[in-house]
Design an enzyme around this catalytic site. Structure first.
Site, PDB file in Angstrom:
ATOM      1  N   GLY A  39      -4.151  -3.041  -1.673  1.00  0.00           N
ATOM      2  CA  GLY A  39      -4.810  -3.620  -2.782  1.00  0.00           C
ATOM      3  C   GLY A  39      -6.374  -4.145  -2.239  1.00  0.00           C
ATOM      4  O   GLY A  39      -7.294  -4.306  -2.783  1.00  0.00           O
ATOM      5  N   ALA A  58      -1.910  -6.704  -0.733  1.00  0.00           N
ATOM      6  CA  ALA A  58      -1.113  -7.801  -1.318  1.00  0.00           C
ATOM      7  C   ALA A  58      -0.170  -8.393  -0.172  1.00  0.00           C
ATOM      8  O   ALA A  58       0.180  -7.714   0.788  1.00  0.00           O
ATOM      9  CB  ALA A  58      -0.335  -7.254  -2.419  1.00  0.00           C
ATOM     10  N   GLU A  87      -8.175  -1.072  -2.487  1.00  0.00           N
ATOM     11  CA  GLU A  87      -8.676  -0.960  -4.118  1.00  0.00           C
ATOM     12  C   GLU A  87      -9.513  -2.104  -4.577  1.00  0.00           C
ATOM     13  O   GLU A  87     -10.499  -1.734  -5.147  1.00  0.00           O
ATOM     14  CB  GLU A  87      -7.389  -1.378  -4.721  1.00  0.00           C
ATOM     15  CG  GLU A  87      -6.266  -0.035  -4.531  1.00  0.00           C
ATOM     16  CD  GLU A  87      -5.020  -0.191  -5.199  1.00  0.00           C
ATOM     17  OE1 GLU A  87      -4.199  -1.206  -4.594  1.00  0.00           O
ATOM     18  OE2 GLU A  87      -4.653   0.280  -6.193  1.00  0.00           O
ATOM     19  N   GLU A  95       1.026   1.802   0.181  1.00  0.00           N
ATOM     20  CA  GLU A  95       2.060   1.431  -0.696  1.00  0.00           C
ATOM     21  C   GLU A  95       3.172   2.537  -0.607  1.00  0.00           C
ATOM     22  O   GLU A  95       4.308   1.870  -0.749  1.00  0.00           O
ATOM     23  CB  GLU A  95       1.524   1.445  -2.055  1.00  0.00           C
ATOM     24  CG  GLU A  95       0.641   0.248  -2.477  1.00  0.00           C
ATOM     25  CD  GLU A  95      -0.818   0.501  -2.237  1.00  0.00           C
ATOM     26  OE1 GLU A  95      -1.151   1.450  -1.388  1.00  0.00           O
ATOM     27  OE2 GLU A  95      -1.790  -0.092  -2.434  1.00  0.00           O
TER      28      GLU A  95
HETATM   29  N1  DAK Z   1       0.977  -9.442   3.783  1.00  0.00           N
HETATM   30  C1  DAK Z   1       1.236 -10.609   4.563  1.00  0.00           C
HETATM   31  N2  DAK Z   1       1.228 -10.657   5.872  1.00  0.00           N
HETATM   32  C2  DAK Z   1       0.212  -9.723   6.546  1.00  0.00           C
HETATM   33  C3  DAK Z   1      -0.123  -8.497   5.824  1.00  0.00           C
HETATM   34  C4  DAK Z   1       0.472  -8.260   4.428  1.00  0.00           C
HETATM   35  N3  DAK Z   1      -0.418  -7.209   3.656  1.00  0.00           N
HETATM   36  N4  DAK Z   1      -0.557  -7.862   6.789  1.00  0.00           N
HETATM   37  C5  DAK Z   1      -0.809  -8.484   7.871  1.00  0.00           C
HETATM   38  N5  DAK Z   1       0.099  -9.567   7.532  1.00  0.00           N
HETATM   39  C6  DAK Z   1       0.246 -10.709   8.658  1.00  0.00           C
HETATM   40  C7  DAK Z   1       1.232 -10.422   9.760  1.00  0.00           C
HETATM   41  O1  DAK Z   1       2.576 -10.545   9.054  1.00  0.00           O
HETATM   42  C8  DAK Z   1       0.963 -11.341  10.946  1.00  0.00           C
HETATM   43  O2  DAK Z   1       1.438 -12.398  10.486  1.00  0.00           O
HETATM   44  P1  DAK Z   1       1.995 -13.233  11.805  1.00  0.00           P
HETATM   45  O3  DAK Z   1       3.445 -12.372  12.229  1.00  0.00           O
HETATM   46  O4  DAK Z   1       1.047 -13.320  12.974  1.00  0.00           O
HETATM   47  O5  DAK Z   1       2.618 -14.660  11.148  1.00  0.00           O
HETATM   48  C9  DAK Z   1      -0.571 -11.307  10.634  1.00  0.00           C
HETATM   49  O6  DAK Z   1      -0.935 -10.835   9.546  1.00  0.00           O
HETATM   50  C10 DAK Z   1      -1.124 -10.237  11.858  1.00  0.00           C
HETATM   51  O7  DAK Z   1      -0.694  -8.909  11.491  1.00  0.00           O
HETATM   52  P2  DAK Z   1       0.144  -8.029  12.807  1.00  0.00           P
HETATM   53  O8  DAK Z   1       0.534  -8.686  13.686  1.00  0.00           O
HETATM   54  O9  DAK Z   1       0.794  -6.972  11.849  1.00  0.00           O
HETATM   55  O10 DAK Z   1      -1.283  -7.160  13.195  1.00  0.00           O
HETATM   56  P3  DAK Z   1      -1.437  -5.759  13.718  1.00  0.00           P
HETATM   57  O11 DAK Z   1      -2.764  -5.519  14.330  1.00  0.00           O
HETATM   58  O12 DAK Z   1      -0.386  -5.267  14.523  1.00  0.00           O
HETATM   59  O13 DAK Z   1      -1.229  -4.753  12.427  1.00  0.00           O
HETATM   60  C11 DAK Z   1      -1.895  -3.966  10.181  1.00  0.00           C
HETATM   61  C12 DAK Z   1      -2.472  -4.826  11.450  1.00  0.00           C
HETATM   62  C13 DAK Z   1      -3.020  -4.415   9.104  1.00  0.00           C
HETATM   63  C14 DAK Z   1      -1.848  -2.496  10.597  1.00  0.00           C
HETATM   64  C15 DAK Z   1      -0.378  -4.498   9.782  1.00  0.00           C
HETATM   65  O14 DAK Z   1      -0.448  -5.950   9.786  1.00  0.00           O
HETATM   66  C16 DAK Z   1      -0.040  -4.051   8.769  1.00  0.00           C
HETATM   67  O15 DAK Z   1       0.409  -2.944   8.507  1.00  0.00           O
HETATM   68  N6  DAK Z   1      -0.088  -4.882   7.452  1.00  0.00           N
HETATM   69  C17 DAK Z   1       0.668  -4.359   6.193  1.00  0.00           C
HETATM   70  C18 DAK Z   1      -0.270  -3.533   5.347  1.00  0.00           C
HETATM   71  C19 DAK Z   1       0.446  -3.050   3.883  1.00  0.00           C
HETATM   72  O16 DAK Z   1       1.134  -2.461   4.093  1.00  0.00           O
HETATM   73  N7  DAK Z   1      -0.131  -3.781   2.913  1.00  0.00           N
HETATM   74  C20 DAK Z   1       0.160  -3.832   1.721  1.00  0.00           C
HETATM   75  C21 DAK Z   1       0.040  -2.704   0.755  1.00  0.00           C
HETATM   76  S1  DAK Z   1       0.858  -2.979  -0.512  1.00  0.00           S
HETATM   77  C22 DAK Z   1      -0.160  -4.742  -8.054  1.00  0.00           C
HETATM   78  C23 DAK Z   1      -1.320  -4.572  -7.495  1.00  0.00           C
HETATM   79  C24 DAK Z   1      -1.520  -4.287  -6.072  1.00  0.00           C
HETATM   80  C25 DAK Z   1      -0.643  -4.346  -5.353  1.00  0.00           C
HETATM   81  C26 DAK Z   1       0.838  -4.796  -5.552  1.00  0.00           C
HETATM   82  C27 DAK Z   1       1.062  -4.978  -6.957  1.00  0.00           C
HETATM   83  N8  DAK Z   1       0.276  -4.948  -9.297  1.00  0.00           N
HETATM   84  C28 DAK Z   1      -0.992  -5.278 -10.293  1.00  0.00           C
HETATM   85  C29 DAK Z   1       1.609  -5.209  -9.952  1.00  0.00           C
HETATM   86  C30 DAK Z   1      -0.940  -4.215  -3.876  1.00  0.00           C
HETATM   87  C31 DAK Z   1       0.073  -3.614  -3.102  1.00  0.00           C
HETATM   88  C32 DAK Z   1      -0.211  -3.451  -1.716  1.00  0.00           C
HETATM   89  O17 DAK Z   1      -1.388  -3.827  -1.188  1.00  0.00           O
END
Ligand code: DAK
Length: 263
Positions: free
Chosen positions: A111, A66, A114, A134
Site C-alpha cells: 500500500g 498496510a 501504491e 502482497e
Molecule cells: N505492518 C505492521 N508492522 C510492520 C510492517 C507492516 N506492514 N512493516 C514493518 N512493521 C514493523 C515490524 O513488525 C517491526 O515492528 P517491531 O517488531 O519492532 O515491533 C518494525 O516495523 C520494524 O520492522 P522490521 O524489524 O521488520 O525491519 P527490517 O528492517 O528487518 O525489515 C521490511 C523491513 C520493510 C523489509 C519488513 O518490515 C517487511 O517486510 N515488512 C512488511 C512489508 C509488507 O509485506 N507490507 C505489506 C504489504 S500488503 C486493501 C488495500 C491495500 C492493502 C490491503 C487491503 N484494500 C482496499 C482492501 C495493502 C496491502 C499491503 O500493503
C-alpha cells in the site's frame, strides 16, 4: 481532527503530509487512513494550497504497506471497514485536483508503493526500496497497484514486480521509470520542496487543468484525449490567472497568480 499518525504542515501554498508511525515503518492502520482522508479533505478545500508533498517519518520507511498486525486480526466486518477506509484514503489521493509529489525516503511497499504511485511523480532517496509484496501474503495489491504500475512502467515490468514480490532499489526503480529523480537521503525533502515551490508559483486553475487533462487523457483514446485537453484549455484561458499570465508576458514582468477563481 487532531492527528497522531500523520503530520501536516501548510506553508506558502505547499502542504507536506508525513506518515508518522516510524516504529511500525509508517504502516497503514485504520487510524492513519482515517487521518489521511481527513487531511486530504482539508487540503482539497483550501484554495491557497497548490501542491502536496507526501513523505514518511524516520529514516527507514515511506510506508511499509498496510499494517499486517491489524489486518491479521480483523473480523470479516472489520475487514470490510478497513477496506472501506483504505479505499476512501486512496480515493482522496487519486481525486486530489492539485499536483502531489511522493518523496520516498525508505521502504515503499505494498500500500505504501501504491500511495506513491497515486501521486503525480516520485522523488526517492538513494536508500529507498519499492515493492508490491502482497503475493507473499497470499493476496494482491488493493490500492490500484495492478492498474497504475503497468501504466507507468509497462505490463511486463509490473507483472515481474507483482508476481515475484521482490523489492527494487531506488536505482532500479528509476531505470524502469517508476522514480523521476534520486537524491541522498538528507537532500530528498529539500529537493521535493524546491520542485513544489516552483509548481506553487503557477496558477492553481492551470495546474489542476493540466493534471486532469493528463490523467483523463491517459485513460482515453487520442481523439478523446485531445478533446479533453481542448475543453480544459478553453476553461483555463477564461480564468483570471490566464489574463495575468499573458498580460505579465506582454508587460515584460513576472506574473503573480492569485488563483482567485471568483474575480
Ligand atoms: N505492518 C505492521 N508492522 C510492520 C510492517 C507492516 N506492514 N512493516 C514493518 N512493521 C514493523 C515490524 O513488525 C517491526 O515492528 P517491531 O517488531 O519492532 O515491533 C518494525 O516495523 C520494524 O520492522 P522490521 O524489524 O521488520 O525491519 P527490517 O528492517 O528487518 O525489515 C521490511 C523491513 C520493510 C523489509 C519488513 O518490515 C517487511 O517486510 N515488512 C512488511 C512489508 C509488507 O509485506 N507490507 C505489506 C504489504 S500488503 C486493501 C488495500 C491495500 C492493502 C490491503 C487491503 N484494500 C482496499 C482492501 C495493502 C496491502 C499491503 O500493503
Amino acid at each position: 481532527m487532531a492527528y497522531t499518525s500523520i503530520a501536516l504542515t501548510c506553508e506558502n501554498g505547499i502542504a507536506t503530509l508525513t506518515f508518522n508511525r516510524p516504529k511500525a515503518l509508517n504502516a497503514l492502520n485504520a487510524t492513519l487512513l482515517e487521518e489521511f482522508t481527513d487531511a486530504l479533505a482539508g487540503i482539497s478545500k483550501d484554495q491557497a494550497i497548490r501542491v502536496l508533498i507526501l513523505t514518511g517519518a524516520g529514516e527507514k520507511a515511506f510506508v511499509a504497506g498496510a499494517d499486517i498486525t491489524e489486518i491479521a486480526t480483523l473480523s470479516p466486518l472489520g475487514a470490510k471497514q478497513f477496506a472501506r477506509r483504505g479505499q476512501e484514503a486512496i480515493g482522496a489521493l487519486q481525486g486530489l485536483a492539485i499536483p502531489a509529489i511522493a518523496a520516498v525516503n525508505g521502504y515503499a511497499l505494498g500500500g505504501g508503493c501504491e500511495m506513491a504511485l497515486a501521486c503525480d511523480f516520485i522523488y526517492a532517496s538513494d536508500t529507498a526500496m519499492f515493492g508490491l509484496p502482497e503475493i507473499n501474503l497470499g493476496i494482491i495489491p488493493g490500492f490500484g497497484g495492478t492498474q497504475r504500475l503497468p501504466r507507468l512502467v509497462g505490463a511486463n515490468r509490473a507483472k515481474e514486480m507483482i508476481f515475484t514480490g521482490k523489492h527494487l532499489s531506488a536505482a532500479e526503480a528509476k531505470e524502469i521509470g517508476l522514480v523521476n529523480k534520486i537524491f541522498p537521503p538528507a537532500e530528498l525533502l529539500a529537493a521535493a520542496a524546491e520542485t513544489a515551490k516552483l509548481i506553487a508559483g503557477k496558477g492553481r486553475a492551470s495546474l489542476c487543468a493540466a493534471k486532469q487533462s493528463v490523467d483523463q487523457g491517459l485513460n482515453a483514446d487520442l481523439t478523446t484525449g485531445l478533446a479533453i485537453e481542448r475543453d480544459a484549455f478553453a476553461l483555463c484561458l477564461a480564468s483570471p490567472d490566464a489574463k495575468e499570465g499573458t498580460g505579465a508576458f506582454l508587460e515584460k514582468r513576472k506574473p503573480v497568480f492569485t488563483g482567485d477563481l471568483n474575480s
